[in-house]
Motif scaffolding. Sequence first.
Motif, PDB file in Angstrom:
ATOM      1  N   LEU A 159       9.568  53.169  26.827  1.00  0.00           N
ATOM      2  CA  LEU A 159      10.062  53.952  25.688  1.00  0.00           C
ATOM      3  C   LEU A 159       9.676  55.419  25.811  1.00  0.00           C
ATOM      4  O   LEU A 159      10.491  56.314  25.567  1.00  0.00           O
ATOM      5  CB  LEU A 159       9.512  53.368  24.384  1.00  0.00           C
ATOM      6  N   SER A 160       8.421  55.656  26.202  1.00  0.00           N
ATOM      7  CA  SER A 160       7.958  57.037  26.343  1.00  0.00           C
ATOM      8  C   SER A 160       8.730  57.775  27.427  1.00  0.00           C
ATOM      9  O   SER A 160       9.162  58.926  27.228  1.00  0.00           O
ATOM     10  CB  SER A 160       6.461  57.040  26.651  1.00  0.00           C
ATOM     11  N   ARG A 180      22.723  59.204  18.775  1.00  0.00           N
ATOM     12  CA  ARG A 180      23.204  58.657  20.055  1.00  0.00           C
ATOM     13  C   ARG A 180      22.038  58.333  20.978  1.00  0.00           C
ATOM     14  O   ARG A 180      22.026  57.293  21.655  1.00  0.00           O
ATOM     15  CB  ARG A 180      24.156  59.646  20.719  1.00  0.00           C
ATOM     16  N   SER A 181      21.063  59.214  21.022  1.00  0.00           N
ATOM     17  CA  SER A 181      19.892  58.966  21.859  1.00  0.00           C
ATOM     18  C   SER A 181      19.117  57.743  21.373  1.00  0.00           C
ATOM     19  O   SER A 181      18.616  56.944  22.177  1.00  0.00           O
ATOM     20  CB  SER A 181      18.975  60.194  21.873  1.00  0.00           C
ATOM     21  N   LEU A 185      18.384  54.495  23.433  1.00  0.00           N
ATOM     22  CA  LEU A 185      17.003  54.070  23.620  1.00  0.00           C
ATOM     23  C   LEU A 185      16.847  52.585  23.325  1.00  0.00           C
ATOM     24  O   LEU A 185      16.210  51.845  24.081  1.00  0.00           O
ATOM     25  CB  LEU A 185      16.088  54.892  22.718  1.00  0.00           C
ATOM     26  N   GLY A 186      17.431  52.137  22.206  1.00  0.00           N
ATOM     27  CA  GLY A 186      17.346  50.722  21.860  1.00  0.00           C
ATOM     28  C   GLY A 186      18.031  49.826  22.873  1.00  0.00           C
ATOM     29  O   GLY A 186      17.496  48.784  23.270  1.00  0.00           O
ATOM     30  N   ALA A 187      19.223  50.232  23.308  1.00  0.00           N
ATOM     31  CA  ALA A 187      19.958  49.409  24.271  1.00  0.00           C
ATOM     32  C   ALA A 187      19.231  49.331  25.606  1.00  0.00           C
ATOM     33  O   ALA A 187      19.112  48.252  26.204  1.00  0.00           O
ATOM     34  CB  ALA A 187      21.362  49.989  24.461  1.00  0.00           C
ATOM     35  N   THR A 188      18.729  50.468  26.078  1.00  0.00           N
ATOM     36  CA  THR A 188      18.039  50.474  27.369  1.00  0.00           C
ATOM     37  C   THR A 188      16.747  49.661  27.308  1.00  0.00           C
ATOM     38  O   THR A 188      16.417  48.926  28.246  1.00  0.00           O
ATOM     39  CB  THR A 188      17.729  51.917  27.791  1.00  0.00           C
ATOM     40  N   THR A 189      16.027  49.775  26.214  1.00  0.00           N
ATOM     41  CA  THR A 189      14.782  49.009  26.074  1.00  0.00           C
ATOM     42  C   THR A 189      15.067  47.517  26.026  1.00  0.00           C
ATOM     43  O   THR A 189      14.327  46.714  26.606  1.00  0.00           O
ATOM     44  CB  THR A 189      14.047  49.455  24.807  1.00  0.00           C
ATOM     45  N   PHE A 190      16.139  47.124  25.338  1.00  0.00           N
ATOM     46  CA  PHE A 190      16.510  45.708  25.253  1.00  0.00           C
ATOM     47  C   PHE A 190      16.803  45.151  26.639  1.00  0.00           C
ATOM     48  O   PHE A 190      16.333  44.063  27.008  1.00  0.00           O
ATOM     49  CB  PHE A 190      17.733  45.559  24.342  1.00  0.00           C
ATOM     50  N   VAL A 191      17.554  45.898  27.432  1.00  0.00           N
ATOM     51  CA  VAL A 191      17.886  45.445  28.787  1.00  0.00           C
ATOM     52  C   VAL A 191      16.642  45.397  29.661  1.00  0.00           C
ATOM     53  O   VAL A 191      16.428  44.451  30.435  1.00  0.00           O
ATOM     54  CB  VAL A 191      18.966  46.356  29.399  1.00  0.00           C
TER      55      VAL A 191
END
Length: 249
Positions: A159-160, A180-181, A185-191
């Motif tokens: 996340l950082s 948008r960011s 951020l949420g989508a990338t962290t989930f993956v």
Amino acid sequence: MLPIDAAAHSSRWRRRHPAEKALLGFGLTLCAVSLPPWPGAVLVAAATLTVLLGPAGVPGRALWRAFRIPLGFCVTGAVPLLIEVGGARGFVALAPGGPAQAGELLLRTASASLGVLLFAFTTPVSDVLPRLVRAGVPAPVVDVALVMYRIIFLLLDSLSKIRQAQAARLGHTSRAATWRSLAGLGATTFVRAFDRAQRLQSGLAGRGYDGTLRVLVPVSAVSRRFLAASGALLAGLVALTLVLERSLP
């Protein structure tokens, strides 16, 4: 690493057995909950702060940063006791005895939170979880807790790094860009969470994982002197509370 974990690993009591610190920390929490708020909770809070800032050597700034979060929940839980809705004095009015009840609840919860923080600031999670198996907790439950504890820090690190990359690419220049960011951020962290879990499973399988994570537990003996001092402190707080409760108006 979170500040509270860093403080626990560098604590003066780092090498003490977790049972000693559990007796002291949770004993103070139990006293804060069970003793009268006045003067019991006040005495417990004062004793806990003295131990935290004194023998335990917890930095005051780090303690405040960790304590202000549960303190906010304590205040939020106490505020509703101040008012009553739909009573005889109007739709919204000050509750009879509300300030006293709110103050008592705030004293209890705040002092109890300090007792829990005493254990958290002096005992790393990695020292506690492996010993739970000896206490009767099923090994698979402890293994899941150890894995989740590891993954939490990996995800926080991800996340950082993602937030820094988004800021470097002007991802927070406007409200729309910030939203948008945040979505990215949420989508990338989930993956990444699923990817980390899959890689961890593959790594454990490649190392012959048979259902039990075997880790080295630091050897530490239980100090009878520390247990006796903790018991004396708890007993002294109970006795002093009962004496002051009878003498104070």
